[in-house]
Write a protein that holds these residues in place. Sequence first.
Motif, PDB file in Angstrom:
ATOM      1  N   ARG A 187       0.842  -1.204   0.000  1.00  0.00           N
ATOM      2  CA  ARG A 187       0.000   0.000   0.000  1.00  0.00           C
ATOM      3  C   ARG A 187       0.876   1.252   0.000  1.00  0.00           C
ATOM      4  N   LEU A 188       1.960   1.231   0.745  1.00  0.00           N
ATOM      5  CA  LEU A 188       2.844   2.398   0.803  1.00  0.00           C
ATOM      6  C   LEU A 188       3.577   2.599  -0.522  1.00  0.00           C
ATOM      7  N   VAL A 189       3.901   1.503  -1.210  1.00  0.00           N
ATOM      8  CA  VAL A 189       4.476   1.617  -2.559  1.00  0.00           C
ATOM      9  C   VAL A 189       3.441   2.203  -3.515  1.00  0.00           C
ATOM     10  N   GLU A 190       2.193   1.779  -3.376  1.00  0.00           N
ATOM     11  CA  GLU A 190       1.132   2.333  -4.222  1.00  0.00           C
ATOM     12  C   GLU A 190       0.957   3.835  -3.999  1.00  0.00           C
ATOM     13  N   LEU A 191       1.219   4.287  -2.760  1.00  0.00           N
ATOM     14  CA  LEU A 191       1.107   5.711  -2.460  1.00  0.00           C
ATOM     15  C   LEU A 191       2.258   6.505  -3.067  1.00  0.00           C
ATOM     16  N   GLY A 192       3.317   5.819  -3.500  1.00  0.00           N
ATOM     17  CA  GLY A 192       4.391   6.508  -4.198  1.00  0.00           C
ATOM     18  C   GLY A 192       5.784   6.288  -3.672  1.00  0.00           C
ATOM     19  N   ALA A 193       5.939   5.622  -2.503  1.00  0.00           N
ATOM     20  CA  ALA A 193       7.285   5.353  -1.985  1.00  0.00           C
ATOM     21  C   ALA A 193       8.035   4.448  -2.957  1.00  0.00           C
ATOM     22  N   GLY A 194       9.303   4.736  -3.182  1.00  0.00           N
ATOM     23  CA  GLY A 194      10.069   3.920  -4.116  1.00  0.00           C
ATOM     24  C   GLY A 194      10.169   2.481  -3.654  1.00  0.00           C
ATOM     25  N   LYS A 195      10.674   2.288  -2.413  1.00  0.00           N
ATOM     26  CA  LYS A 195      10.837   0.965  -1.830  1.00  0.00           C
ATOM     27  C   LYS A 195      10.548   1.066  -0.342  1.00  0.00           C
ATOM     28  N   VAL A 196      10.022  -0.007   0.227  1.00  0.00           N
ATOM     29  CA  VAL A 196       9.652  -0.021   1.636  1.00  0.00           C
ATOM     30  C   VAL A 196      10.356  -1.183   2.317  1.00  0.00           C
ATOM     31  N   ILE A 197      10.947  -0.895   3.477  1.00  0.00           N
ATOM     32  CA  ILE A 197      11.544  -1.940   4.309  1.00  0.00           C
ATOM     33  C   ILE A 197      10.854  -1.876   5.664  1.00  0.00           C
ATOM     34  N   VAL A 198      10.047  -2.886   5.984  1.00  0.00           N
ATOM     35  CA  VAL A 198       9.369  -2.945   7.281  1.00  0.00           C
ATOM     36  C   VAL A 198      10.244  -3.745   8.230  1.00  0.00           C
ATOM     37  N   THR A 199      10.702  -3.097   9.303  1.00  0.00           N
ATOM     38  CA  THR A 199      11.509  -3.812  10.298  1.00  0.00           C
ATOM     39  C   THR A 199      10.572  -4.508  11.273  1.00  0.00           C
ATOM     40  N   LEU A 200      10.847  -5.787  11.524  1.00  0.00           N
ATOM     41  CA  LEU A 200       9.917  -6.649  12.248  1.00  0.00           C
ATOM     42  C   LEU A 200      10.532  -7.284  13.492  1.00  0.00           C
ATOM     43  N   GLY A 201      11.558  -6.675  14.041  1.00  0.00           N
ATOM     44  CA  GLY A 201      12.171  -7.208  15.250  1.00  0.00           C
ATOM     45  C   GLY A 201      12.740  -8.589  15.014  1.00  0.00           C
ATOM     46  N   ALA A 202      12.357  -9.516  15.862  1.00  0.00           N
ATOM     47  CA  ALA A 202      12.893 -10.874  15.771  1.00  0.00           C
ATOM     48  C   ALA A 202      12.489 -11.593  14.484  1.00  0.00           C
ATOM     49  N   LEU A 203      11.448 -11.082  13.810  1.00  0.00           N
ATOM     50  CA  LEU A 203      11.022 -11.684  12.544  1.00  0.00           C
ATOM     51  C   LEU A 203      11.846 -11.190  11.360  1.00  0.00           C
ATOM     52  N   GLY A 204      12.746 -10.238  11.590  1.00  0.00           N
ATOM     53  CA  GLY A 204      13.608  -9.785  10.515  1.00  0.00           C
ATOM     54  C   GLY A 204      13.108  -8.522   9.849  1.00  0.00           C
ATOM     55  N   ALA A 205      13.216  -8.475   8.526  1.00  0.00           N
ATOM     56  CA  ALA A 205      12.808  -7.301   7.760  1.00  0.00           C
ATOM     57  C   ALA A 205      12.173  -7.751   6.457  1.00  0.00           C
ATOM     58  N   LEU A 206      11.185  -6.983   6.013  1.00  0.00           N
ATOM     59  CA  LEU A 206      10.485  -7.304   4.771  1.00  0.00           C
ATOM     60  C   LEU A 206      10.706  -6.178   3.774  1.00  0.00           C
ATOM     61  N   PHE A 207      11.298  -6.495   2.646  1.00  0.00           N
ATOM     62  CA  PHE A 207      11.542  -5.533   1.575  1.00  0.00           C
ATOM     63  C   PHE A 207      10.455  -5.665   0.525  1.00  0.00           C
ATOM     64  N   VAL A 208       9.873  -4.534   0.128  1.00  0.00           N
ATOM     65  CA  VAL A 208       8.829  -4.542  -0.901  1.00  0.00           C
ATOM     66  C   VAL A 208       9.071  -3.371  -1.854  1.00  0.00           C
ATOM     67  N   SER A 209       9.067  -3.673  -3.147  1.00  0.00           N
ATOM     68  CA  SER A 209       9.092  -2.636  -4.175  1.00  0.00           C
ATOM     69  C   SER A 209       7.992  -2.962  -5.173  1.00  0.00           C
ATOM     70  N   ALA A 210       7.896  -2.191  -6.233  1.00  0.00           N
ATOM     71  CA  ALA A 210       6.869  -2.448  -7.239  1.00  0.00           C
ATOM     72  C   ALA A 210       7.101  -3.771  -7.956  1.00  0.00           C
ATOM     73  N   HIS A 211       8.344  -4.277  -7.899  1.00  0.00           N
ATOM     74  CA  HIS A 211       8.677  -5.466  -8.679  1.00  0.00           C
ATOM     75  C   HIS A 211       9.157  -6.647  -7.853  1.00  0.00           C
ATOM     76  N   ARG A 212       9.329  -6.462  -6.541  1.00  0.00           N
ATOM     77  CA  ARG A 212       9.967  -7.534  -5.777  1.00  0.00           C
ATOM     78  C   ARG A 212       9.549  -7.501  -4.317  1.00  0.00           C
ATOM     79  N   VAL A 213       9.426  -8.698  -3.730  1.00  0.00           N
ATOM     80  CA  VAL A 213       9.195  -8.855  -2.295  1.00  0.00           C
ATOM     81  C   VAL A 213      10.249  -9.821  -1.770  1.00  0.00           C
ATOM     82  N   MET A 214      10.905  -9.434  -0.658  1.00  0.00           N
ATOM     83  CA  MET A 214      11.970 -10.287  -0.121  1.00  0.00           C
ATOM     84  C   MET A 214      11.936 -10.221   1.396  1.00  0.00           C
ATOM     85  N   HIS A 215      11.916 -11.399   2.039  1.00  0.00           N
ATOM     86  CA  HIS A 215      11.966 -11.459   3.508  1.00  0.00           C
ATOM     87  C   HIS A 215      13.386 -11.790   3.946  1.00  0.00           C
TER      88      HIS A 215
END
Length: 306
Positions: A210-238
């Motif tokens: 949703r944040l990429v749809e709003l216009g952010a280039g790439k989003v990295i959600v930090t999740l503590g012990a669960l790590g980090a989630l990278f999301v762009s318009a073309h890729r998702v990576m945990h």
Amino acid sequence: MQANVVVAGSLNMDLVTRTERLPRPGETVFGQSFTTVHGGKGANQAVAASRLGARVAMLGCVGGDAYGVQLRDGLLADRVDCVAVRTVPDCASGVALITVDACSQNTIVVVPGANGCLAAEDIRAFDHVLQGAQVLVCQLEVPMETVGCVLARGRELGKVVILNPAPVSAPLPGHWYGAIDYLIPNESEAWALSSVPVDSLESAGRAARRLVELGAGKVIVTLGALGALFVSAHRVMHFTAPKVEAVDATAAGDTFVGGFSAALAAGMEEDDAIRFAQVAAALSVTRAGAQPSIPLLRDVQGFKAP
């Protein structure tokens, strides 16, 4: 020294007391200890980037008091260029009043002080500092107008622009998103900005998209012990988190942002920069305090997972 990472943001002195339990309204309790610790999200991220290998300049404000001198001296000791840290003579420096009980529950009152004086005029006055950087980093502990000015100028100059949207209390202005290369929220911040409840890896992905749809280039959600989630318009990576024995997570998010910024400035590829930042953040939670917990470059390079 020409900085390759510029951090525009807050400098606070953390006033920390520990008690057996938190006081009830109107109650006085005795504290067990009291310490002053250099903090503020901006200063924390600047220190992290510097310790992790970047040439860093800080853009911010301190008061004309003893804390202001100490905060500036602390940055200088960590090799952070303070030419763009302005002293506001008739204002107190920012402080955070923190009480921690025996179960590690806390109450925090932040008084912005001189942080509220960082203005668009300061950004223009120190434009030469921004021009020399590769990466510009902001948070939300200084006036929103000023943050917006840094983001817009970073986009004009073609810099890598990073926003750590913390603390967040309202949606970001819509026109900001197009200026942000990397938006780095935690779970609660991703929820607040996207209006998508985040309570799992899957829901974090929905919020980030949703944040990429709003216009952010790439989003990295930090999740503590669960790590980090990278999301762009073309890729998702945990990215899974390194395993460590956690003691205090106070500056983990700031260490991640600073480490990621330093890694990008050093020319690391995106995925490697995220992994580098994760190790730095993991090491920070093994130590108490904010800036005292931030590791050095050699600590990250020598890290071996148990």
